[in-house]
Design a protein around this motif. Sequence first.
Motif, PDB file in Angstrom:
ATOM      1  N   MET A   1       0.846  -1.184   0.000  1.00  0.00           N
ATOM      2  CA  MET A   1       0.000   0.000   0.000  1.00  0.00           C
ATOM      3  C   MET A   1       0.887   1.241   0.000  1.00  0.00           C
ATOM      4  O   MET A   1       1.826   1.337   0.784  1.00  0.00           O
ATOM      5  N   SER A   2       0.577   2.179  -0.861  1.00  0.00           N
ATOM      6  CA  SER A   2       1.343   3.425  -0.849  1.00  0.00           C
ATOM      7  C   SER A   2       0.429   4.587  -1.219  1.00  0.00           C
ATOM      8  O   SER A   2      -0.568   4.405  -1.901  1.00  0.00           O
ATOM      9  N   ILE A   3       0.813   5.739  -0.718  1.00  0.00           N
ATOM     10  CA  ILE A   3      -0.015   6.929  -0.925  1.00  0.00           C
ATOM     11  C   ILE A   3       0.750   7.970  -1.744  1.00  0.00           C
ATOM     12  O   ILE A   3       1.942   8.187  -1.508  1.00  0.00           O
ATOM     13  N   LEU A   4       0.051   8.582  -2.691  1.00  0.00           N
ATOM     14  CA  LEU A   4       0.595   9.778  -3.330  1.00  0.00           C
ATOM     15  C   LEU A   4       0.064  10.984  -2.550  1.00  0.00           C
ATOM     16  O   LEU A   4      -1.149  11.217  -2.503  1.00  0.00           O
ATOM     17  N   HIS A   5       0.964  11.693  -1.910  1.00  0.00           N
ATOM     18  CA  HIS A   5       0.592  12.887  -1.160  1.00  0.00           C
ATOM     19  C   HIS A   5       0.798  14.100  -2.051  1.00  0.00           C
ATOM     20  O   HIS A   5       1.861  14.256  -2.646  1.00  0.00           O
ATOM     21  N   THR A   6      -0.223  14.951  -2.140  1.00  0.00           N
ATOM     22  CA  THR A   6      -0.011  16.208  -2.868  1.00  0.00           C
ATOM     23  C   THR A   6      -0.007  17.351  -1.846  1.00  0.00           C
ATOM     24  O   THR A   6      -0.817  17.379  -0.921  1.00  0.00           O
TER      25      THR A   6
END
Lengths: 102, 130, 135
Positions: A1-6
């Motif tokens: 699981m990974s998140i793209l943080h903006t």
Amino acid sequence: MSILHTVNKSPFDRNSLEACVRLAAKGGSVLLIEDGVYGAMKGTSKSDMVTNAMKDLTFYVLGPDLKARGVDEGKLIDGVKVVDYSGFVNLTVENDKAQAWL
Amino acid sequence: MKFAIQVNEGPYNHEASVSALNFTKAALEAGHEIFRVFFYHDGVNNGTRFTSPPQDDINIANSWSALADKHGLDLVVCVAAAQRRGIVDQGEQERQGKDGNNIAPGFRISGLGQLIEAGIQSERLVVFGD
Amino acid sequence: MSEIKKFMYINRKAPYGTIYAWESLEVVLIGAAFEQDVSVAFVDDGVYQLCKGQDTTGLGIKNFSATYRALGDYDVNKLYVEKESLDARGLTLDDLMPLKYEDENDDYAEKDSIRVVSSKELAEIFDQQEVLFNF
């Protein structure tokens, strides 16, 4: 699981980047957009925070937002990758969800 | 891949709607599907056809309408947020007894459930805001 | 719609100064009808949303703080509050409204909805979600 943080806020104005770095799990990606691009510059009071965070997170910056603000790519912290909007789209695909630090 | 886009800010004050517009175009160009673009908070102000910015400036509402026309996008303006801010379609005009409406072509006014549904049906939700 | 997703609503803004907190709460309430696996996070100035003693009579605008108490009735009972955000603002759990829910799996025992978690724990909770809503 990974998140793209903006992150779309200047780190000199708001704490969005700081909050992102504090709450982003290892292996995530951070894309600096809009006024957030100022956080990608080296030699600032926030550069060390970004450099330290780069041990656990991959940093990207949106090229069109950099250009609009006259920020030369040569002024970016080493290791920050420049992407265009199609790169932005790819990052949302490569990560399994997106988190906007509004 | 199926995307949902949420836009929380109006045009011009914030870059958010331009970012959302550019992201949406790039996603479509890459062959992705945009399940829905949901306009919330002041983002509902993207959906008025009554804006007339200077000729040398981008017309953001028209850009959304043109994109919707070309790609069959579902542009949804939140009804609760729209009522607060005076974005009105034919149905709302009749329900609220207003003397006109201002919804831009390609936009429709609907409930917050449309955002939740977009979250359920799409593989990615990307939010643009302040 | 039979699919159940892990939804998280993330609040980082204080109430009243801007409308984000209130309109975000409206989404949580509407979303409850969709029977997803819902949780809500309060970080940074978002923790101010849960503070006790809110009184807007002097402003003449709606005081929506009582609405948070209704969340438990809508099965929205995982409210994560970041400890570091509380600490930074000189707040403790005692400064927040006591939000409760009845646990139907435990003979309807009344339980606390608010769970104070560390940044590290919250980062892991974010990672476990499927959809993150930001306002």
